[in-house]
Design an enzyme around this catalytic site. Structure first.
Site, PDB file in Angstrom:
ATOM      1  N   HIS A   1       0.824  -1.208   0.000  1.00  0.00           N
ATOM      2  CA  HIS A   1       0.000   0.000   0.000  1.00  0.00           C
ATOM      3  C   HIS A   1       0.864   1.267   0.000  1.00  0.00           C
ATOM      4  CE1 HIS A   1       0.963   1.037   4.178  1.00  0.00           C
ATOM      5  NE2 HIS A   1       0.876  -0.259   4.434  1.00  0.00           N
TER       6      HIS A   1
ATOM      7  N   THR B   1       1.936   1.086  13.059  1.00  0.00           N
ATOM      8  CA  THR B   1       0.554   1.004  12.601  1.00  0.00           C
ATOM      9  C   THR B   1      -0.048  -0.378  12.823  1.00  0.00           C
ATOM     10  OG1 THR B   1       1.140   2.603  10.889  1.00  0.00           O
ATOM     11  CG2 THR B   1      -0.990   1.500  10.676  1.00  0.00           C
TER      12      THR B   1
ATOM     13  N   ARG C   1      -6.099   1.075   3.917  1.00  0.00           N
ATOM     14  CA  ARG C   1      -4.977   1.574   3.133  1.00  0.00           C
ATOM     15  C   ARG C   1      -4.626   0.636   1.979  1.00  0.00           C
ATOM     16  NH1 ARG C   1      -3.212   0.097   8.270  1.00  0.00           N
ATOM     17  NH2 ARG C   1      -1.374  -1.262   8.464  1.00  0.00           N
TER      18      ARG C   1
ATOM     19  N   GLU D   1      -1.452  -6.480   7.818  1.00  0.00           N
ATOM     20  CA  GLU D   1      -0.118  -6.268   8.369  1.00  0.00           C
ATOM     21  C   GLU D   1       0.006  -7.056   9.673  1.00  0.00           C
ATOM     22  OE1 GLU D   1       2.930  -5.998   8.367  1.00  0.00           O
ATOM     23  OE2 GLU D   1       3.225  -3.894   7.762  1.00  0.00           O
TER      24      GLU D   1
ATOM     25  N   TYR E   1       1.237  -5.428  15.778  1.00  0.00           N
ATOM     26  CA  TYR E   1       2.371  -4.983  16.575  1.00  0.00           C
ATOM     27  C   TYR E   1       2.088  -4.893  18.068  1.00  0.00           C
ATOM     28  CZ  TYR E   1       5.756  -4.042  12.897  1.00  0.00           C
ATOM     29  OH  TYR E   1       6.685  -4.185  11.888  1.00  0.00           O
TER      30      TYR E   1
ATOM     31  N   ARG F   1      11.247  -5.619  15.431  1.00  0.00           N
ATOM     32  CA  ARG F   1      10.856  -5.275  14.062  1.00  0.00           C
ATOM     33  C   ARG F   1      11.472  -6.190  13.021  1.00  0.00           C
ATOM     34  NH1 ARG F   1      11.627   0.755  12.392  1.00  0.00           N
ATOM     35  NH2 ARG F   1      10.224   0.019  10.747  1.00  0.00           N
TER      36      ARG F   1
ATOM     37  N   HIS G   1       0.496  -5.511   2.673  1.00  0.00           N
ATOM     38  CA  HIS G   1       1.377  -4.781   3.576  1.00  0.00           C
ATOM     39  C   HIS G   1       2.800  -5.340   3.559  1.00  0.00           C
ATOM     40  CE1 HIS G   1      -2.360  -3.077   5.286  1.00  0.00           C
ATOM     41  NE2 HIS G   1      -2.818  -4.271   4.955  1.00  0.00           N
TER      42      HIS G   1
END
Length: 344
Positions: A95, A107, A144, A198, A201, A225, A268
């Site tokens: 995206h 995000t 998105r 995605e 997180y 990450r 994503h």
């Protein structure tokens, strides 16, 4: 003058391998936009001038073949045609930039729309793939990714309308049903799936990335990450994201290629990295170093049960979807130029 311009343009196609000449017969072969094009310029042995023959015949429900009407198709040619028709395209697009990308926030699965830059990235991605056929679209359940897919398709040459399929209930299916067969032919089904979201997180979602690094330490945040199997607090690791994304790809998307469908996936960074890991058979160490830019299309060709990468996740600096679509766009422009001026 028009013929001279065409011949100059065809000269350019030689350098890209699109144009071939053998025993006085030249041909231009393209596979794009749902069409297979094979134009042959036949040179008569007894004359200096060229005789051009062009005929269009329906090859299948989604392809048109342009070929020499003099020669009848042989058994080998028919077999070769069937082999080519079994090829299918897979387009992957991360995206465009989101509002939280712009603010440098984690995000994850928070549903955040695109920025103006993200909108422009999606439109530009659409221009780059405008000649590649698309029969099905898959996106995540997040806005998105859906915006990216829809905006990209506004640039497509076939001008088909992407329609989100609502299968969450029988009522949703009934209320969104299209009752015109003619209209259905002008639509492309868009399937949304949370499995393509995605990676989640956890407790990092909504936090500023720099402030989080200052708080927990750069090494710890980098581990969350970029490691393969270490999740952030109450979140998903890349390994966990890959389990759901790849399982969905295998069960729901991969069968589309076997059926000859061309598919676009707008999703994503981490869900696409997971799919690329599966397609390219990357190791867990290789995939963690894979970076995908926002709004950059990647192209794979499904042929004989295998996916062949035509575009590089590293972007336009390497041969890939950019070179492929640039040549296709130019070749189609040459073809339209010739047909409009009755050169053939």
């Amino acid at each position: 003058m028009a013929a001279t311009a065409l011949h100059q343009a065809i000269g350019t196609l030689y350098s890209h391998g699109c144009f071939h000449q053998e025993h006085g017969t030249a041909s231009l072969r393209l596979v794009s936009n749902g069409f297979r094009v094979d134009i042959r310029l036949l040179r008569s042995e007894s004359y200096q001038s060229r005789k051009r023959n062009l005929v269009v015949s329906q090859a299948s429900t989604s392809q048109t073949s342009v070929s020499n009407p003099v020669s009848s198709p042989s058994k080998n040619a028919t077999t070769e045609s069937r082999k080519k028709s079994n090829e299918a395209a897979l387009i992957l697009i991360r995206h465009g930039e989101s509002l939280w990308n712009e603010k440098n926030l984690f995000t994850g699965c928070v549903d955040v729309p695109l920025t103006q830059k993200g909108v422009e990235e999606a439109i530009e991605a659409g221009k780059r793939i405008s000649y590649i056929p698309v029969d099905m679209i898959y996106t995540s359940a997040l806005i998105r990714a859906q915006m990216t897919a829809m905006l990209a398709m506004t640039q497509h040459r076939r001008k088909k309308v992407p329609i989100v399929m609502h299968g969450e209930s029988e009522q949703a299916k009934s209320w969104s049903r299209i009752h015109s067969e003619e209209t259905k032919k002008q639509c492309i089904s868009v399937v949304t799936a949370w499995q393509l979201n995605e990676r989640m997180y956890g407790e990092l979602q909504g936090l500023n990335k720099q402030e989080t690094a200052d708080r927990y330490g750069k090494e710890k945040v980098h581990e969350w990450r970029r490691s393969y199997d270490i999740p952030p607090p109450n979140g998903e690791s890349l390994e966990m994201c890959a389990e759901r994304a790849v399982a969905y790809f295998k069960e729901h998307i991969e069968p589309q290629f076997v059926a000859g469908k061309n598919v676009m996936i707008a999703a994503h960074g981490n869900s696409l990295r997971s799919i690329i890991m599966y397609l390219d058979k990357l190791t867990s160490q290789e995939v963690i170093s894979l970076e995908l830019s926002t709004g950059i299309p990647m192209l794979y060709i499904f042929k004989e049960g295998k996916f062949v990468r035509r575009g590089s996740p590293s972007g336009p600096s390497e041969a890939g979807v950019y070179a492929y679509t640039k040549v296709c766009n130019f070749a189609h422009a040459v073809l339209e130029f010739a047909l409009d001026r009755h050169i053939f």
